[in-house]
Write an enzyme that holds these catalytic residues in place. Structure first.
Site, mmCIF file in Angstrom:
data_model
loop_
_atom_site.group_PDB
_atom_site.id
_atom_site.type_symbol
_atom_site.label_atom_id
_atom_site.label_comp_id
_atom_site.label_asym_id
_atom_site.label_seq_id
_atom_site.Cartn_x
_atom_site.Cartn_y
_atom_site.Cartn_z
ATOM 1 N N CYS A 130 32.519 18.572 18.454
ATOM 2 C CA CYS A 130 33.787 18.930 19.092
ATOM 3 C C CYS A 130 34.568 17.711 19.579
ATOM 4 O O CYS A 130 35.801 17.649 19.444
ATOM 5 C CB CYS A 130 33.546 19.902 20.247
ATOM 6 S SG CYS A 130 32.240 19.397 21.387
ATOM 7 N N HIS A 243 38.167 19.630 26.197
ATOM 8 C CA HIS A 243 37.646 18.261 26.282
ATOM 9 C C HIS A 243 38.808 17.282 26.378
ATOM 10 O O HIS A 243 39.826 17.437 25.691
ATOM 11 C CB HIS A 243 36.834 17.912 25.030
ATOM 12 C CG HIS A 243 35.506 18.603 24.941
ATOM 13 N ND1 HIS A 243 34.999 19.414 25.925
ATOM 14 C CD2 HIS A 243 34.567 18.585 23.954
ATOM 15 C CE1 HIS A 243 33.811 19.868 25.554
ATOM 16 N NE2 HIS A 243 33.534 19.369 24.365
#
Length: 340
Positions: A130, A243
């Site tokens: 990710c 994130h």
């Protein structure tokens, strides 16, 4: 005529998001089957306005299905992906198991779409980590212009990257801080995650890097260019979804910050929000639920020759996992599995 699609791991965070995005993007599927482990057999999951009951992945016959989206972790993938592939179903895998296999393409569609042709060797395509996925979307167009020599990245990664257990631990620890006697000790994470930051994601390696940091190095090289030098520090922060990354880039050629901003504004999958004023940037909470990789705080780095700094934010459950997998499926369909 559409595709027959399997979503394996349909009851997890990423599997549910895959089903949502298949419906949102109106992926041309004639049939979608939700698979899970036996303990989740019969669990209902949503697919657009439909409700699917999960079937047992153990013993499932993949024959006649075109694409299987896997979100079941490396160990289960090791068992079931070869079975699906041998039965003629192309596996798009979200685990780390096949990312470093030279016979398996590691794909971010905005970055290296031509690598999709390599799927035929094993009938498997890997989805990147990710944190890597959002970074390479931002870096590739800059690399094409000025050639990246070195990347120094520090990540600020949400607890959803550790699954439902990670999200629950943050929630329960946060509540426990305000209720005497209900404090929650760490179990999913190495230290308390509520109101804290933990400079460890995944296990430590002999080099002193964590596995997460190593993944960012190796995957960036495989996806963009093996000559790029990368060093990473990955940190878990008390954010539920999204994130963030602070990225320092050193180029072979000079790249002006204004030109970099213009390049990124025209790049697929990227949205630039970069105003030099309070709040003139994107944070994880605004990126949650969105498809784009957001780039902010683009500026020259005067400490090195040909350096830039930037801030990069994305929804890790979407671009970092489920969305990228669906985009790979779309690319596969358009280029390799055309129907109708």
């Amino acid at each position: 005529m559409g595709y027959r699609v399997v979503v394996a791991g349909a009851t997890g965070n990423v599997g549910r998001e895959m089903l949502n995005i298949l419906a949102e993007r109106q992926f041309p599927a004639d049939e979608v089957v939700a698979l899970a482990s036996r303990r989740s057999l019969g669990t209902e999951v949503s697919y657009g306005d439909k409700t699917l009951k999960t079937k047992d992945i153990d013993g499932f016959d993949f024959t006649g299905y075109d694409i299987a989206l896997f979100a079941i972790g490396s160990e289960a993938t090791r068992k079931y992906a070869p079975i699906a592939a041998s039965q003629g179903c192309v596996v798009i895998d979200n685990s780390s198991l096949y990312r470093y296999d030279p016979e398996v393409p590691l794909i971010v569609p905005e970055v290296n779409p031509d690598a999709i042709e390599g799927y035929r060797q094993k009938m498997i395509i890997a989805n990147p980590n990710c944190s890597t996925a959002q970074m390479v979307v931002a870096l590739k167009p800059l690399h094409d212009r000025a050639r990246i020599k070195r990347v120094v990245v520090s990540t600020y990664q949400s607890v959803s990257g550790a699954g439902k257990d990670g999200m629950d631990e943050l929630w329960n620890q946060t509540k426990g801080m305000y209720v005497p006697g209900q404090e929650v000790e760490p179990s999913k994470f190495q230290r308390q995650i509520a109101f804290n930051a933990i400079p460890q994601i995944d296990a430590f390696m002999d080099s002193g890097d964590t596995k997460e940091e190593w993944k960012m190095v190796v995957e960036t090289k495989k996806i963009i260019d093996p000559s790029i030098k990368v060093t990473a520090t990955c940190v878990r922060v008390p954010v539920f979804v999204g994130h963030a990354e602070s990225i320092n880039v050193e180029f072979e050629d000079f790249l002006d910050e204004d030109e970099a901003r213009d390049i990124l504004r025209e790049s697929p999958g990227v949205l630039v929000v970069d105003k030099r004023e309070p709040g003139g940037y994107v944070t994880p909470i605004e990126a949650a639920g969105e498809d784009a990789t957001y780039v902010s705080r683009i500026r020259q780095d005067p400490s090195v020759e040909n350096g830039l700094n930037l801030w990069c934010v994305s929804d890790n459950l979407r671009k970092g996992a489920a969305l990228n997998a669906i985009q790979v499926a779309e690319l596969l369909g358009n280029r390799c599995l055309k129907k109708g």
